[in-house]
Design an enzyme around this catalytic site. Structure first.
Site, short mmCIF file in Angstrom:
data_model
loop_
_atom_site.label_atom_id
_atom_site.label_comp_id
_atom_site.label_asym_id
_atom_site.label_seq_id
_atom_site.Cartn_x
_atom_site.Cartn_y
_atom_site.Cartn_z
N GLN A 24 0.82 -1.22 -0.11
CA GLN A 24 0.04 0.02 -0.01
C GLN A 24 0.79 1.37 -0.10
O GLN A 24 1.73 1.25 0.68
CB GLN A 24 -0.82 0.01 1.19
CG GLN A 24 -2.27 0.69 1.09
CD GLN A 24 -3.17 0.44 2.20
OE1 GLN A 24 -3.12 -0.73 2.59
NE2 GLN A 24 -4.03 1.33 2.57
N SER A 104 4.59 -6.38 2.74
CA SER A 104 3.47 -6.06 3.40
C SER A 104 2.33 -6.77 2.30
O SER A 104 2.38 -8.13 2.15
CB SER A 104 2.99 -4.73 3.72
OG SER A 104 1.91 -4.79 4.53
N LEU A 105 1.45 -5.92 2.04
CA LEU A 105 0.41 -6.28 1.03
C LEU A 105 0.89 -7.34 -0.01
O LEU A 105 0.44 -8.48 -0.54
CB LEU A 105 -0.33 -5.44 0.75
CG LEU A 105 -1.51 -5.68 -0.67
CD1 LEU A 105 -2.62 -6.56 -0.19
CD2 LEU A 105 -2.01 -4.07 -1.30
N ARG A 129 -8.54 -8.56 3.90
CA ARG A 129 -7.51 -7.95 4.75
C ARG A 129 -7.84 -6.32 4.89
O ARG A 129 -7.63 -5.88 5.82
CB ARG A 129 -6.20 -8.26 4.06
CG ARG A 129 -4.84 -7.82 4.72
CD ARG A 129 -3.55 -8.02 3.86
NE ARG A 129 -2.29 -7.80 4.38
CZ ARG A 129 -1.65 -6.64 4.38
NH1 ARG A 129 -2.36 -5.79 3.83
NH2 ARG A 129 -0.43 -6.71 5.12
N HIS A 214 0.98 -3.66 11.30
CA HIS A 214 2.13 -4.58 11.79
C HIS A 214 2.63 -4.30 13.19
O HIS A 214 3.66 -4.06 13.65
CB HIS A 214 3.40 -4.16 10.86
CG HIS A 214 2.97 -4.68 9.47
ND1 HIS A 214 2.80 -6.03 8.99
CD2 HIS A 214 3.06 -3.87 8.34
CE1 HIS A 214 2.36 -5.93 7.63
NE2 HIS A 214 2.61 -4.72 7.21
N GLN A 263 2.18 -12.01 9.68
CA GLN A 263 2.66 -10.59 9.29
C GLN A 263 1.78 -9.65 9.79
O GLN A 263 2.19 -8.54 9.88
CB GLN A 263 2.49 -10.89 7.62
CG GLN A 263 2.96 -9.46 6.89
CD GLN A 263 2.17 -9.34 5.71
OE1 GLN A 263 1.17 -8.97 5.85
NE2 GLN A 263 3.00 -9.40 4.53
#
Length: 320
Positions: A24, A104-105, A129, A214, A263
């Protein structure tokens, strides 16, 4: 700055390449413009629109930016774009990646590219998510901040000193040397920003988010996230995936499933991930993004590696 895609073909099939997928923040209105005449990609966009009950083509091509930047829209939009780039890459004579990774994503995009996760299941997961992270921000509001110019051991110490029993802050994204994002309760975050400046940070900038990604503030949605992951079919990867949580190449379905579950609350170890890929002999990185966010980080981690941007209209002129 990345190199042109034509140079990647010229480099030859012997180059050891890693394909990386952004998270993102790398989205932009119009990022699928280069795929207007690609029937396979347009088919994927149509499938995504049907599955999500939303016109993804219109959202990505026309925005507005405010709507595209909503977490619940950003995550599936970036996933669709990343897989579009990946599909186009595989149709041309570029070196087959020795490994894939995502920030991440982007780790979900990497799982799909690795053959471990179907496009359909990946699409379900990125939408869930985004929805769950939005809910977590409502249940447990927090914040994030970018810290520039402080090393990880120093920042870990700063975060520990800024945390209390009820308010905590931790490193969320170790992006590259000198560029780190911290995440947590806002009072602790503010104390950590002050502490970081006192420890020599060049800048400490709050990010315009109301979630603490996170970090343990995601705990309220962890059970639902685990259930969503378990509901999807995940297979052993055909291409090794360097996971965010442990910054090592993983391949089995159990390892991949555990990594994307963990994660949600764990640090994105991007610096260590690139170091691990470099240590395994990776010579070049290809980024599937509408910009060069990851390539900029990689340059600061492994300046000797070649870097190729792939994802904007100009990048695909050579292919067209």
């Amino acid at each position: 700055m990345g190199f042109g895609v034509a140079a990647l073909v010229t480099a030859g099939v012997n180059m050891k390449v890693a394909f990386v997928f952004p998270g993102q923040g790398s989205q932009s209105v119009g990022m699928l413009d280069s795929f207007r005449d690609n029937a396979a990609v347009q088919s994927i966009v149509a499938r995504a629109s049907s599955a999500l009950g939303q016109n993804m083509s219109a959202l990505i091509e026309a925005g507005p930016a405010e709507e595209l930047n909503l977490t619940i829209n950003t995550q599936p939009a970036l996933y669709v774009h990343s897989i579009a780039v990946w599909m186009t890459y595989t149709l041309h004579p570029y070196p087959k990646p020795a490994t894939v990774a995502g920030h991440s994503l982007g780790e979900l995009s990497a799982l799909t590219a690795s053959g471990a996760l179907s496009f359909s299941d990946g699409l379900k997961l990125v939408r869930v998510r985004g929805e769950l992270m939005k809910r977590a921000g409502e249940l447990n509001p927090g914040g994030m901040a970018a810290i520039l110019g402080v090393d990880i051991p120093t920042l870990d110490k700063v975060c520990t000193e800024a945390s209390t029993t009820d308010e905590f802050v931790q490193v969320a994204n170790d992006n590259c040397p000198g560029q780190v994002v911290i995440s947590g309760h806002k009072p602790a975050l503010e104390r950590a920003m002050t502490g970081a400046k006192a420890a020599g940070a060049k800048r400490a900038l709050p990010l315009a988010v109301s979630i603490a990604a996170h970090s343990p503030l995601m705990d309220s949605i962890q059970k639902d996230w685990n259930a969503a992951v378990d509901a999807c079919v995940i297979q052993d990867a055909e291409i090794p995936v360097v996971g965010n949580v442990h910054a090592k190449a993983i391949r089995t379905a159990d390892e991949l499933r555990a990594d994307i579950k963990a994660q949600m609350q764990s640090r994105v170890r991007w610096t260590e991930s690139v170091q691990a890929m470099s240590g395994s002999g990776i010579q070049a990185y290809v980024e599937a993004g509408s910009g060069e966010v990851l390539l900029g980080m990689i340059k600061r981690i492994d300046s000797s590696a070649s870097r190729f941007a792939l994802g904007s209209p100009k990048d695909f002129e050579a292919i067209a």
